[in-house]
Design a protein around this motif. Structure first.
Motif, PDB file in Angstrom:
ATOM      1  N   VAL A  14      47.370  45.869  31.242  1.00 38.76           N
ATOM      2  CA  VAL A  14      48.162  46.211  32.423  1.00 38.76           C
ATOM      3  C   VAL A  14      47.446  45.732  33.687  1.00 38.76           C
ATOM      4  O   VAL A  14      48.079  45.155  34.588  1.00 38.76           O
ATOM      5  CB  VAL A  14      48.436  47.727  32.481  1.00 38.76           C
ATOM      6  N   PHE A  15      46.150  45.930  33.763  1.00 37.20           N
ATOM      7  CA  PHE A  15      45.383  45.485  34.933  1.00 37.20           C
ATOM      8  C   PHE A  15      45.426  43.966  35.065  1.00 37.20           C
ATOM      9  O   PHE A  15      45.597  43.428  36.164  1.00 37.20           O
ATOM     10  CB  PHE A  15      43.930  45.971  34.830  1.00 37.20           C
ATOM     11  N   THR A  16      45.274  43.253  33.955  1.00 41.32           N
ATOM     12  CA  THR A  16      45.314  41.796  33.975  1.00 41.32           C
ATOM     13  C   THR A  16      46.685  41.287  34.416  1.00 41.32           C
ATOM     14  O   THR A  16      46.784  40.335  35.197  1.00 41.32           O
ATOM     15  CB  THR A  16      44.959  41.230  32.587  1.00 41.32           C
ATOM     16  N   PHE A  21      50.161  38.705  38.418  1.00 44.31           N
ATOM     17  CA  PHE A  21      51.393  38.645  39.189  1.00 44.31           C
ATOM     18  C   PHE A  21      51.153  38.713  40.698  1.00 44.31           C
ATOM     19  O   PHE A  21      52.025  38.346  41.477  1.00 44.31           O
ATOM     20  CB  PHE A  21      52.355  39.764  38.782  1.00 44.31           C
ATOM     21  N   ASN A  22      49.989  39.187  41.114  1.00 44.57           N
ATOM     22  CA  ASN A  22      49.729  39.346  42.541  1.00 44.57           C
ATOM     23  C   ASN A  22      48.754  38.327  43.114  1.00 44.57           C
ATOM     24  O   ASN A  22      48.335  38.458  44.262  1.00 44.57           O
ATOM     25  CB  ASN A  22      49.212  40.763  42.818  1.00 44.57           C
ATOM     26  N   LEU A  23      48.397  37.300  42.361  1.00 46.59           N
ATOM     27  CA  LEU A  23      47.470  36.299  42.891  1.00 46.59           C
ATOM     28  C   LEU A  23      48.103  35.461  44.001  1.00 46.59           C
ATOM     29  O   LEU A  23      47.401  34.891  44.831  1.00 46.59           O
ATOM     30  CB  LEU A  23      46.970  35.389  41.771  1.00 46.59           C
ATOM     31  N   ASP A  24      49.422  35.376  44.027  1.00 46.69           N
ATOM     32  CA  ASP A  24      50.076  34.596  45.081  1.00 46.69           C
ATOM     33  C   ASP A  24      50.123  35.338  46.409  1.00 46.69           C
ATOM     34  O   ASP A  24      50.332  34.711  47.451  1.00 46.69           O
ATOM     35  CB  ASP A  24      51.504  34.241  44.658  1.00 46.69           C
ATOM     36  N   VAL A  39      42.771  34.954  51.260  1.00 46.13           N
ATOM     37  CA  VAL A  39      42.104  35.710  50.202  1.00 46.13           C
ATOM     38  C   VAL A  39      43.180  36.472  49.421  1.00 46.13           C
ATOM     39  O   VAL A  39      44.023  37.142  50.030  1.00 46.13           O
ATOM     40  CB  VAL A  39      41.079  36.698  50.795  1.00 46.13           C
ATOM     41  N   PRO A  40      43.179  36.387  48.092  1.00 48.54           N
ATOM     42  CA  PRO A  40      44.161  37.165  47.325  1.00 48.54           C
ATOM     43  C   PRO A  40      43.993  38.671  47.596  1.00 48.54           C
ATOM     44  O   PRO A  40      42.876  39.178  47.702  1.00 48.54           O
ATOM     45  CB  PRO A  40      43.840  36.838  45.876  1.00 48.54           C
ATOM     46  N   SER A  44      40.649  41.419  47.515  1.00 50.45           N
ATOM     47  CA  SER A  44      40.206  42.288  48.613  1.00 50.45           C
ATOM     48  C   SER A  44      40.265  43.759  48.206  1.00 50.45           C
ATOM     49  O   SER A  44      39.407  44.556  48.608  1.00 50.45           O
ATOM     50  CB  SER A  44      41.040  42.035  49.867  1.00 50.45           C
ATOM     51  N   MET A  45      41.253  44.146  47.393  1.00 51.74           N
ATOM     52  CA  MET A  45      41.311  45.535  46.896  1.00 51.74           C
ATOM     53  C   MET A  45      40.139  45.843  45.976  1.00 51.74           C
ATOM     54  O   MET A  45      39.532  46.920  46.074  1.00 51.74           O
ATOM     55  CB  MET A  45      42.636  45.778  46.159  1.00 51.74           C
TER      56      MET A  45
END
Length: 102
Positions: A14-16, A21-24, A39-40, A44-45
């Protein structure tokens, strides 16, 4: 034991997927003298989470040990025999039960 491993692997998947999906999604991170561009958001999170974990370590190590709270009076030992108040005398082992009184 196998259940814990399955849950752990499921969490990693799930984390991967979340990261993939959020790298963009990108943002600019500004420090006082330098700005990091594009920066993705996931990176940063993760950096903010790790920085928070590092900041907590001194608080964990320098914390004073808490004293155990005093034990309640009932846990210290048997109660002292003394004057009885209310209807407690009706249920004590020395007193006859209500059926025996008749």
């Amino acid at each position: 034991m196998p259940f814990k491993v399955i849950v752990y692997i499921f969490g990693l998947v799930v984390f991967t997927l979340f990261v993939g999906f959020n790298l963009d999604n990108r943002c600019d991170v500004s420090f006082v003298f330098h700005v990091f561009r594009d920066v993705p958001v996931v990176i940063s999170m993760l950096f903010a989470f790790c920085a928070g974990a590092v900041c907590v370590i001194p608080l964990l190590l320098s914390g004073k040990k808490k004293k155990a709270p005093p034990a309640p009076p009932s846990a210290k030992g048997p109660k002292k025999k003394g004057p009885v108040s209310g209807d407690e005398h009706l249920y004590s082992p020395e007193a006859p039960s209500p059926r025996e009184r008749k």
